[in-house]
Design an enzyme around this catalytic site. Structure first.
Site, PDB file in Angstrom:
ATOM      1  N   ILE A  12       0.839  -1.198   0.000  1.00 37.49           N
ATOM      2  CA  ILE A  12       0.000   0.000   0.000  1.00 37.49           C
ATOM      3  C   ILE A  12       0.875   1.250   0.000  1.00 37.49           C
ATOM      4  O   ILE A  12       0.581   2.235  -0.682  1.00 37.49           O
ATOM      5  CB  ILE A  12      -0.961  -0.005   1.203  1.00 37.49           C
ATOM      6  N   ASN A  32      12.365  -0.920   6.152  1.00 37.33           N
ATOM      7  CA  ASN A  32      13.449  -1.816   6.571  1.00 37.33           C
ATOM      8  C   ASN A  32      13.517  -3.088   5.726  1.00 37.33           C
ATOM      9  O   ASN A  32      14.345  -3.956   5.976  1.00 37.33           O
ATOM     10  CB  ASN A  32      13.309  -2.186   8.056  1.00 37.33           C
ATOM     11  N   ASP A  58      14.726   1.222  10.654  1.00 40.05           N
ATOM     12  CA  ASP A  58      13.639   0.553  11.351  1.00 40.05           C
ATOM     13  C   ASP A  58      13.054   1.537  12.349  1.00 40.05           C
ATOM     14  O   ASP A  58      13.797   2.289  12.987  1.00 40.05           O
ATOM     15  CB  ASP A  58      14.215  -0.676  12.073  1.00 40.05           C
ATOM     16  N   SER A 124      -7.127  -0.595  10.454  1.00 38.59           N
ATOM     17  CA  SER A 124      -7.701  -1.790   9.837  1.00 38.59           C
ATOM     18  C   SER A 124      -9.134  -2.007  10.297  1.00 38.59           C
ATOM     19  O   SER A 124      -9.491  -1.690  11.437  1.00 38.59           O
ATOM     20  CB  SER A 124      -6.852  -3.006  10.224  1.00 38.59           C
ATOM     21  N   ALA A 125      -9.935  -2.598   9.428  1.00 34.45           N
ATOM     22  CA  ALA A 125     -11.301  -2.958   9.795  1.00 34.45           C
ATOM     23  C   ALA A 125     -11.342  -4.081  10.819  1.00 34.45           C
ATOM     24  O   ALA A 125     -12.409  -4.376  11.377  1.00 34.45           O
ATOM     25  CB  ALA A 125     -12.087  -3.364   8.551  1.00 34.45           C
ATOM     26  N   THR A 126     -10.183  -4.710  11.101  1.00 36.29           N
ATOM     27  CA  THR A 126     -10.153  -5.743  12.149  1.00 36.29           C
ATOM     28  C   THR A 126     -10.560  -5.180  13.511  1.00 36.29           C
ATOM     29  O   THR A 126     -10.953  -5.946  14.397  1.00 36.29           O
ATOM     30  CB  THR A 126      -8.753  -6.376  12.283  1.00 36.29           C
ATOM     31  N   TYR A 148      -2.468  -8.934  15.894  1.00 38.00           N
ATOM     32  CA  TYR A 148      -2.278  -7.919  14.844  1.00 38.00           C
ATOM     33  C   TYR A 148      -3.356  -6.847  14.966  1.00 38.00           C
ATOM     34  O   TYR A 148      -3.066  -5.645  15.004  1.00 38.00           O
ATOM     35  CB  TYR A 148      -2.333  -8.564  13.457  1.00 38.00           C
ATOM     36  N   LYS A 152      -3.369  -2.545  16.132  1.00 31.73           N
ATOM     37  CA  LYS A 152      -4.033  -1.430  15.447  1.00 31.73           C
ATOM     38  C   LYS A 152      -4.941  -0.664  16.405  1.00 31.73           C
ATOM     39  O   LYS A 152      -4.952   0.576  16.443  1.00 31.73           O
ATOM     40  CB  LYS A 152      -4.830  -1.942  14.246  1.00 31.73           C
ATOM     41  N   ASN A 198      -3.143 -13.427   1.904  1.00 32.47           N
ATOM     42  CA  ASN A 198      -4.360 -12.789   1.406  1.00 32.47           C
ATOM     43  C   ASN A 198      -4.901 -13.506   0.170  1.00 32.47           C
ATOM     44  O   ASN A 198      -4.159 -14.147  -0.572  1.00 32.47           O
ATOM     45  CB  ASN A 198      -4.084 -11.320   1.093  1.00 32.47           C
ATOM     46  N   ARG A 230     -16.430 -10.119   1.902  1.00 33.28           N
ATOM     47  CA  ARG A 230     -15.553  -9.041   2.342  1.00 33.28           C
ATOM     48  C   ARG A 230     -15.669  -7.843   1.400  1.00 33.28           C
ATOM     49  O   ARG A 230     -16.074  -7.972   0.249  1.00 33.28           O
ATOM     50  CB  ARG A 230     -14.082  -9.503   2.373  1.00 33.28           C
ATOM     51  N   ASP A 294     -12.747 -16.122  11.730  1.00 36.57           N
ATOM     52  CA  ASP A 294     -13.332 -15.536  10.521  1.00 36.57           C
ATOM     53  C   ASP A 294     -14.817 -15.270  10.747  1.00 36.57           C
ATOM     54  O   ASP A 294     -15.539 -16.118  11.282  1.00 36.57           O
ATOM     55  CB  ASP A 294     -13.157 -16.472   9.318  1.00 36.57           C
TER      56      ASP A 294
END
Length: 335
Positions: A12, A32, A58, A124-126, A148, A152, A198, A230, A294
């Site tokens: 991205i 990095n 980094d 993220s939508a998570t 993860y 976020k 993905n 999704r 999921d």
């Protein structure tokens, strides 16, 4: 003044660098190469015919981050850098918490030291978790199902607290849905290390023969065809959203969470069939058991992005699949 793009050689990040340069912005890129390649930087320059400064460092390296701010006049940051594999995060949570959260805290401390308080964050939508009804809206309760996603969510809270303590900060929390696609030139696209996490890069590698078969995790969800639904968004649409978000925060203060999605849900089988159309061949696949964590359906309410950022996704699922196939057939061994 320049925009610092952390993780600018990634999937991205590289597409956003192209859009920034094409819009006449000055950028400084940091990466990095843990999950990216130097070739992406060369291709950004090839597409845009423009140059930029790059630092291989980094975000955990405070001295390295200080050097970037000492040597450049940075007035804003678009922050992509971070580890991003959901499955891996479950097995090595401390690695994710240390890298993503500590790295972001160091970045914010250095920004504060040099008077840079404009921040666009790659969220993220998570963060919407398992229990909200679709479409997901920015004011819904937040929760996560893996480390993860938790990084976020924690970073969103850190940035919100930072503004509460110092109202000069202006922050956009961009909650992505499912970025797919590639640059129409065929020069940039998603190039994961190892077996893809993905869906679309996995389908693409089956189409090119690198992988034997697509595993579809579950066909008994409460969706039209039983497979998970999704919100897939073209990476170039997503990149443009960052420019609009940057423009939005430059002349204001505050913290805004904003969804970047199409507002439309596609199933796994929808995506597979669209890709079959794009590449002209059938995708070998099998149905296997569901993956833990999921959910049936996830798609955005994208109203706020349209109202605040004057942005909405333009590219179709067919565009996403055709551009992905164009990148993969032109780069069978990746970047």
């Amino acid at each position: 003044m320049s925009i610092l793009v952390t993780g600018g050689a990634g999937y991205i990040g590289s597409h956003t660098c192209v859009e920034l340069l094409n819009a006449g912005r000055e950028i400084v890129v940091m990466d990095n190469f843990v999950n990216s390649k130097p070739e992406a930087l060369r291709r950004i320059k090839q597409i845009t015919k423009k140059d930029f400064k790059f630092y291989e460092t980094d975000m955990l390296d405070r001295d390295g981050m200080e050097t970037i701010f000492q040597e450049n006049k940075i007035d804003s940051v678009i922050h992509f850098a971070g580890l991003k594999a959901v499955g891996e995060s479950v097995h090595v949570p401390l690695k994710y918490y240390h890298n993503n959260i500590t790295g972001t805290v160091i970045l914010c401390e250095v920004m504060e030291k040099y008077g840079c308080k404009k921040f666009v964050f790659s969220s993220s939508a998570t963060v919407y978790g398992m229990h909200n009804p679709v479409p997901f809206k920015e004011d819904m309760p937040l929760s996560t199902t893996n480390p993860y996603g938790t990084t976020k969510l924690f970073i969103e809270q850190i940035l919100t607290d930072l503004h509460t303590a110092d109202p000069e900060w202006s922050v956009a929390l961009l909650r992505y849905f499912n970025p797919i696609g590639a640059h129409e030139s065929g020069l940039l696209g998603e190039d994961p290390n190892g077996i893809p996490n993905n869906l679309l890069p996995y389908i693409s590698q089956v189409a090119t023969g690198k992988l034997p078969q697509l595993s579809i995790y579950g066909d008994d969800y409460d969706t039209p065809d039983g497979t998970g639904v999704r919100d897939y968004i073209h990476v170039v649409d997503l990149a443009v959203g960052h420019l609009n978000a940057l423009d939005y925060i430059m002349n204001k203060t505050g913290v805004e969470a904003i969804n970047l999605g199409t507002g439309v849900g596609y199933s796994v089988l929808d995506v597979m069939h669209a890709f079959e159309k794009a590449c002209g061949k059938l995708i070998n696949h099998k149905i296997v058991g569901r993956r833990a964590g999921d959910i049936d359906t996830s798609y955005a309410d994208a109203t706020k992005a349209k109202e605040l950022l004057h942005w909405q996704a333009k590219k179709t699922l067919d565009n996403m699949c055709m551009d992905t196939w164009n990148f993969n057939k032109n780069n069978p061994n990746g970047l």
